[in-house]
Design a protein around this motif. Sequence first.
Motif, PDB file in Angstrom:
ATOM      1  N   SER A  22      -9.106  17.524   6.134  1.00 38.83           N
ATOM      2  CA  SER A  22      -8.069  17.593   5.820  1.00 38.83           C
ATOM      3  C   SER A  22      -6.990  17.768   7.058  1.00 38.83           C
ATOM      4  O   SER A  22      -5.985  16.372   7.176  1.00 38.83           O
ATOM      5  N   GLU A  23      -7.107  18.259   8.327  1.00 44.50           N
ATOM      6  CA  GLU A  23      -6.187  17.911   9.188  1.00 44.50           C
ATOM      7  C   GLU A  23      -6.147  16.483   9.797  1.00 44.50           C
ATOM      8  O   GLU A  23      -4.895  16.763  10.229  1.00 44.50           O
ATOM      9  N   ILE A  24      -7.474  16.016  10.227  1.00 41.31           N
ATOM     10  CA  ILE A  24      -7.326  15.003  10.701  1.00 41.31           C
ATOM     11  C   ILE A  24      -7.055  14.163   9.736  1.00 41.31           C
ATOM     12  O   ILE A  24      -6.441  12.458  10.155  1.00 41.31           O
ATOM     13  N   HIS A  25      -7.667  14.232   8.582  1.00 38.93           N
ATOM     14  CA  HIS A  25      -7.259  12.790   7.821  1.00 38.93           C
ATOM     15  C   HIS A  25      -6.234  12.715   7.533  1.00 38.93           C
ATOM     16  O   HIS A  25      -5.497  11.755   7.217  1.00 38.93           O
ATOM     17  N   ASN A  26      -5.472  13.836   6.847  1.00 40.16           N
ATOM     18  CA  ASN A  26      -3.740  13.453   6.585  1.00 40.16           C
ATOM     19  C   ASN A  26      -2.979  13.204   7.609  1.00 40.16           C
ATOM     20  O   ASN A  26      -1.808  12.818   7.588  1.00 40.16           O
ATOM     21  N   PHE A  27      -3.658  13.169   9.024  1.00 36.01           N
ATOM     22  CA  PHE A  27      -2.972  12.687   9.813  1.00 36.01           C
ATOM     23  C   PHE A  27      -2.852  10.883   9.973  1.00 36.01           C
ATOM     24  O   PHE A  27      -1.726  10.961  10.445  1.00 36.01           O
ATOM     25  N   ARG A  28      -4.175  10.639   9.927  1.00 39.71           N
ATOM     26  CA  ARG A  28      -4.601   9.246  10.187  1.00 39.71           C
ATOM     27  C   ARG A  28      -3.864   8.387   9.104  1.00 39.71           C
ATOM     28  O   ARG A  28      -3.912   7.553   8.832  1.00 39.71           O
ATOM     29  N   ARG A  29      -4.318   8.786   7.763  1.00 35.98           N
ATOM     30  CA  ARG A  29      -3.769   8.446   6.183  1.00 35.98           C
ATOM     31  C   ARG A  29      -3.233   9.260   5.093  1.00 35.98           C
ATOM     32  O   ARG A  29      -3.517   9.037   4.072  1.00 35.98           O
ATOM     33  N   PRO A  30      -2.057   9.145   6.353  1.00 34.63           N
ATOM     34  CA  PRO A  30      -0.723   9.988   4.986  1.00 34.63           C
ATOM     35  C   PRO A  30      -0.783   8.889   4.154  1.00 34.63           C
ATOM     36  O   PRO A  30      -0.479   7.360   4.190  1.00 34.63           O
ATOM     37  N   PHE A  31       0.435   9.454   2.722  1.00 33.16           N
ATOM     38  CA  PHE A  31       1.287   8.725   1.930  1.00 33.16           C
ATOM     39  C   PHE A  31       2.371   8.133   3.627  1.00 33.16           C
ATOM     40  O   PHE A  31       2.623   8.291   4.317  1.00 33.16           O
ATOM     41  N   LYS A  32       3.142   7.456   2.587  1.00 31.89           N
ATOM     42  CA  LYS A  32       4.306   6.565   3.595  1.00 31.89           C
ATOM     43  C   LYS A  32       5.908   7.688   3.550  1.00 31.89           C
ATOM     44  O   LYS A  32       5.839   7.764   5.244  1.00 31.89           O
ATOM     45  N   ASP A  33       5.598   8.859   3.063  1.00 29.37           N
ATOM     46  CA  ASP A  33       6.240   9.491   3.633  1.00 29.37           C
ATOM     47  C   ASP A  33       5.929  10.168   4.347  1.00 29.37           C
ATOM     48  O   ASP A  33       6.818  11.851   4.585  1.00 29.37           O
ATOM     49  N   GLY A  34       4.901  10.937   4.587  1.00 34.75           N
ATOM     50  CA  GLY A  34       4.055  11.779   5.481  1.00 34.75           C
ATOM     51  C   GLY A  34       2.874  12.444   4.999  1.00 34.75           C
ATOM     52  O   GLY A  34       2.819  13.112   5.136  1.00 34.75           O
ATOM     53  N   THR A  35       3.400  12.922   4.286  1.00 30.17           N
ATOM     54  CA  THR A  35       2.959  13.628   2.937  1.00 30.17           C
ATOM     55  C   THR A  35       0.570  13.672   2.951  1.00 30.17           C
ATOM     56  O   THR A  35       0.437  12.429   2.976  1.00 30.17           O
ATOM     57  N   CYS A  57       0.576  -0.977   0.108  1.00 28.96           N
ATOM     58  CA  CYS A  57      -0.219  -0.085  -0.279  1.00 28.96           C
ATOM     59  C   CYS A  57       1.143   1.194  -0.030  1.00 28.96           C
ATOM     60  O   CYS A  57       1.561   1.732   0.238  1.00 28.96           O
ATOM     61  N   ASN A  58       0.241   2.125  -0.335  1.00 28.94           N
ATOM     62  CA  ASN A  58       1.569   3.387  -0.781  1.00 28.94           C
ATOM     63  C   ASN A  58       0.347   4.446   0.234  1.00 28.94           C
ATOM     64  O   ASN A  58       0.985   5.606   0.876  1.00 28.94           O
ATOM     65  N   LEU A  59      -0.013   3.830   1.625  1.00 30.18           N
ATOM     66  CA  LEU A  59      -0.284   4.535   2.537  1.00 30.18           C
ATOM     67  C   LEU A  59       0.313   4.217   3.439  1.00 30.18           C
ATOM     68  O   LEU A  59       0.555   2.953   3.835  1.00 30.18           O
ATOM     69  N   GLN A  60       0.402   5.060   4.911  1.00 28.96           N
ATOM     70  CA  GLN A  60       0.682   4.318   6.625  1.00 28.96           C
ATOM     71  C   GLN A  60      -0.323   4.675   7.825  1.00 28.96           C
ATOM     72  O   GLN A  60      -0.256   5.969   7.974  1.00 28.96           O
ATOM     73  N   CYS A  61      -1.389   4.141   7.275  1.00 31.78           N
ATOM     74  CA  CYS A  61      -2.720   4.453   7.784  1.00 31.78           C
ATOM     75  C   CYS A  61      -2.524   4.312   9.395  1.00 31.78           C
ATOM     76  O   CYS A  61      -1.807   3.148   9.644  1.00 31.78           O
ATOM     77  N   ILE A  62      -2.360   5.262   9.941  1.00 34.32           N
ATOM     78  CA  ILE A  62      -1.994   4.737  11.972  1.00 34.32           C
ATOM     79  C   ILE A  62      -3.156   3.412  12.353  1.00 34.32           C
ATOM     80  O   ILE A  62      -1.856   3.187  13.563  1.00 34.32           O
ATOM     81  N   TYR A  63      -4.125   3.477  12.114  1.00 38.67           N
ATOM     82  CA  TYR A  63      -4.887   2.507  12.181  1.00 38.67           C
ATOM     83  C   TYR A  63      -4.908   0.969  11.584  1.00 38.67           C
ATOM     84  O   TYR A  63      -5.864   0.065  12.333  1.00 38.67           O
TER      85      TYR A  63
END
Length: 434
Positions: free
Chosen positions: A205-218, A94-100
Amino acid sequence: MRKNKFNLIIPFGKDNYLAYNPLTNALCKIDGKIVAFLEGKETSISSEVIQELVKGLFWVPNAFNEISYVNHLYYSLKYSSVNISFTIIPTLFCNLQCIYCYETTTNKNVGMDASITKKVIIFILQKIDEFHPASLHITWYGGEPLLEMDTIAKISQTIQTECSKRDIKYTAGLVTNGTLISECDRDFFSLCKITDAQVTIDGPSEIHNFRRPFKDGTGTYDIIMRNIFDILANKIDIRVKLRINIDKENEKYMLPFLKDLAASIKNWDRLTINFGQVISKAGSICKSRGDTLFTTSNFGQYYLKILKEMRRLNLPLPALYPSFNSCIWKKFSSWVIGPCGEIYACWEDVGDEDKAVGNIETGIDLKKNRTIEWIFSNWRATEGCLCCPIVPICLGGCPRRRETEPENRESGCIYWRYIFKQLLLLHAEKRKEN
């Protein structure tokens, strides 16, 4: 004759009631006279009304056994082969790094090679010849399935052709994080007959980007929302199922987020919103985030609050009824196929080779404990299920959650259990307004 033990009768205005039967999903408005008839206190009811009550199983013979009928529903669906389905995972990456995320495999760059792709096609064709179904459905899942568009296209087009030859209805859906939709060829979805895509947005965006960012954090919010708007603008003719995963971390963002959606989205006939409870999974990162998770009953109350806000904003409510026996674990006509050809009986087992129940080359492995658990599973989770009013719908809830959280009294239950009467009233009131 007598009333069905599972009948739900709910006051609905002056001398009116909602009557619901979970064995048939029948819902109707009745008056006090019919309620009295069901209670054995009234006899002067027209034969036409009695006929409708019998049709909805509100009124049943004395010998009718409700639990036996639930067994009938369960096993009829478990062994039915009229409709067969496949969940295919073309990659674990996956290209994302979701925290949960519970899938600890999403960092594995494991994709389906050409050899496995051919074997998947052969496996599906074998099942078609074995079951002669009326319809066949494929769900593309991952990892992020759109990382392997060529694999999806090859399998889709081959199986479509074979289904067409046999007069089998073919449908397909996609579970995606939504970041790669713009990279698909314009004709990709139509060629693969993908008619719906589940895309997850966890708030603004402020909470989604924290929870579901790309693997580089973007952050991913802007990309996903742009892709959703492109779909709704008819650039891609598919339905979007917007999935919002909720826990205590993002709950406060939901009401203003829904208000923003109501103001910005016009084409609601091609978009639906559904909400998911983030839950703990064995061996997952969620174990270390337990303080952010709702209990099932508390999530139910929060979900009801969300639906009331959707009604106030005149947004389309999620479907009223869950499907009978929608859990893949409870069906023998559904297969989950991993990128190496392994077969699972549950989406949440994907990537754990110990939980595989077989392989597309060798078939189901009857020597594995997991296979035996799957084959001999039934819907009766606890003794409490026997008297739960919505057990004909949930059929014992989630067996995977009972396995991973055996100490949790709510384990396996769906949140509908705690708010079902309120849900019926909410939908009835919404329909009355329309």
